[in-house]
Design a protein around this motif. Structure first.
Motif, PDB file in Angstrom:
ATOM      1  N   ALA A 255      64.115 -10.418  32.824  1.00 53.13           N
ATOM      2  CA  ALA A 255      63.737  -9.131  32.225  1.00 53.13           C
ATOM      3  C   ALA A 255      63.942  -7.987  33.210  1.00 53.13           C
ATOM      4  CB  ALA A 255      62.283  -9.161  31.766  1.00 53.13           C
ATOM      5  N   LEU A 256      63.877  -8.292  34.497  1.00 50.58           N
ATOM      6  CA  LEU A 256      64.031  -7.260  35.535  1.00 50.58           C
ATOM      7  C   LEU A 256      65.445  -7.204  36.103  1.00 50.58           C
ATOM      8  CD1 LEU A 256      60.674  -7.931  37.400  1.00 50.58           C
ATOM      9  CD2 LEU A 256      61.198  -6.044  35.832  1.00 50.58           C
TER      10      LEU A 256
ATOM     11  N   GLN B  99      67.211  -3.624  35.151  1.00 51.08           N
ATOM     12  CA  GLN B  99      66.529  -2.381  35.519  1.00 51.08           C
ATOM     13  C   GLN B  99      65.069  -2.651  35.840  1.00 51.08           C
ATOM     14  OE1 GLN B  99      67.132  -0.421  31.693  1.00 51.08           O
ATOM     15  NE2 GLN B  99      64.933  -0.431  31.349  1.00 51.08           N
TER      16      GLN B  99
ATOM     17  N   ARG C  26      61.135  -2.248  35.403  1.00 48.35           N
ATOM     18  CA  ARG C  26      60.333  -2.045  34.193  1.00 48.35           C
ATOM     19  C   ARG C  26      58.854  -2.040  34.564  1.00 48.35           C
ATOM     20  NH1 ARG C  26      63.502  -3.103  29.675  1.00 48.35           N
ATOM     21  NH2 ARG C  26      65.391  -4.264  30.111  1.00 48.35           N
ATOM     22  N   TYR C  27      58.045  -1.385  33.757  1.00 51.53           N
ATOM     23  CA  TYR C  27      56.597  -1.441  33.935  1.00 51.53           C
ATOM     24  C   TYR C  27      56.070  -2.553  33.033  1.00 51.53           C
ATOM     25  CZ  TYR C  27      56.497   1.434  29.677  1.00 51.53           C
ATOM     26  OH  TYR C  27      56.669   1.905  28.411  1.00 51.53           O
TER      27      TYR C  27
ATOM     28  N   ASP D 188      56.460  -2.645  29.189  1.00 52.22           N
ATOM     29  CA  ASP D 188      57.881  -2.673  28.871  1.00 52.22           C
ATOM     30  C   ASP D 188      58.433  -4.084  29.085  1.00 52.22           C
ATOM     31  OD1 ASP D 188      60.426  -1.677  28.158  1.00 52.22           O
ATOM     32  OD2 ASP D 188      60.911  -1.218  30.251  1.00 52.22           O
ATOM     33  N   ILE D 189      57.966  -4.763  30.130  1.00 50.14           N
ATOM     34  CA  ILE D 189      58.382  -6.150  30.364  1.00 50.14           C
ATOM     35  C   ILE D 189      57.941  -7.021  29.190  1.00 50.14           C
ATOM     36  CG2 ILE D 189      58.055  -8.188  31.821  1.00 50.14           C
ATOM     37  CD1 ILE D 189      57.716  -6.223  34.203  1.00 50.14           C
TER      38      ILE D 189
ATOM     39  N   HIS E  77      60.107  -6.289  26.163  1.00 49.91           N
ATOM     40  CA  HIS E  77      61.469  -6.780  26.377  1.00 49.91           C
ATOM     41  C   HIS E  77      61.537  -8.304  26.210  1.00 49.91           C
ATOM     42  CE1 HIS E  77      65.535  -6.728  28.027  1.00 49.91           C
ATOM     43  NE2 HIS E  77      65.183  -7.766  28.772  1.00 49.91           N
TER      44      HIS E  77
ATOM     45  N   ARG F 144      52.686   4.745  36.253  1.00 49.08           N
ATOM     46  CA  ARG F 144      52.926   3.356  35.862  1.00 49.08           C
ATOM     47  C   ARG F 144      53.454   2.582  37.059  1.00 49.08           C
ATOM     48  NH1 ARG F 144      55.961   4.579  30.150  1.00 49.08           N
ATOM     49  NH2 ARG F 144      54.060   4.899  28.967  1.00 49.08           N
TER      50      ARG F 144
ATOM     51  N   PHE G  61      55.910   0.113  38.350  1.00 48.57           N
ATOM     52  CA  PHE G  61      57.195  -0.472  37.986  1.00 48.57           C
ATOM     53  C   PHE G  61      57.484  -1.667  38.877  1.00 48.57           C
ATOM     54  CE2 PHE G  61      57.705   3.258  35.540  1.00 48.57           C
ATOM     55  CZ  PHE G  61      58.762   3.067  34.669  1.00 48.57           C
TER      56      PHE G  61
ATOM     57  N   ARG H 223      60.498  -4.298  40.273  1.00 52.17           N
ATOM     58  CA  ARG H 223      61.943  -4.321  40.514  1.00 52.17           C
ATOM     59  C   ARG H 223      62.275  -5.592  41.286  1.00 52.17           C
ATOM     60  NH1 ARG H 223      64.022   0.351  41.383  1.00 52.17           N
ATOM     61  NH2 ARG H 223      62.119   1.267  42.152  1.00 52.17           N
TER      62      ARG H 223
END
Length: 152
Positions: free
Chosen positions: A53-54, A57, A59-60, A63-64, A67, A110, A112, A114
């Motif tokens: 998922a990362l 890009q 993601r917070y 959002d993960i 996704h 948020r 994030f 990475r």
């Protein structure tokens, strides 16, 4: 009292997995697969799902979740209670790093997540492990699921 427990238990019966992606073959031949029965598979692939998922890009958290849930067709219906401990484990392993960024909606900042270079390496390894496992299972399942060729 026992009847009430039984009634509640029957109401909580696990939902059937809908035919989605690679599961369509399995569910056709193994109709008893449920979300509950897939827990060992899900827990064994959680790191792979989060790293994937990362991959494209940062993601917070929410959002993960969105996704992974969307891309998996709902198979990985993760909740925040399992997501954040798993992300903390990936951070501790050095595969993921965090950074606070302002919200694009004007709310609180948020966190994030990475991938690090080590995380990209781990993702590559885990993808290869998955391909190997999938190939082995396909070999076992396909030979049993396909009809035997007729002898001339």
């Amino acid at each position: 009292m026992a009847q009430e427990r039984r009634a509640r238990s029957e109401q909580r019966q696990p939902a059937r997995i809908q035919n989605k992606g690679w599961l369509s073959c399995l569910t056709r031949y193994l109709p008893s697969i449920t979300l509950q029965s897939m827990n060992p598979l899900k827990s064994g692939t959680l790191d792979l799902a989060l790293l994937a998922a990362l991959e494209d890009q940062p993601r917070y958290g929410l959002d993960i979740l969105a996704h992974v849930n969307t891309r998996s067709g709902g198979l990985f219906e993760m909740k925040e209670g399992s997501l954040y401990p798993a992300l903390a484990r990936l951070v501790k392993a050095g595969w993921v790093e965090t950074e606070w960024q302002p919200s694009d909606r004007g709310g609180a900042p948020r966190k994030f997540y990475r991938l690090t270079d080590d995380g990209r390496g781990a993702l590559t390894e885990k993808k290869q492990e998955w391909r190997t496992l999938r190939g082995a299972l396909d070999a076992l399942l396909v030979t049993r699921l396909l009809p035997k060729p007729e002898r001339a």
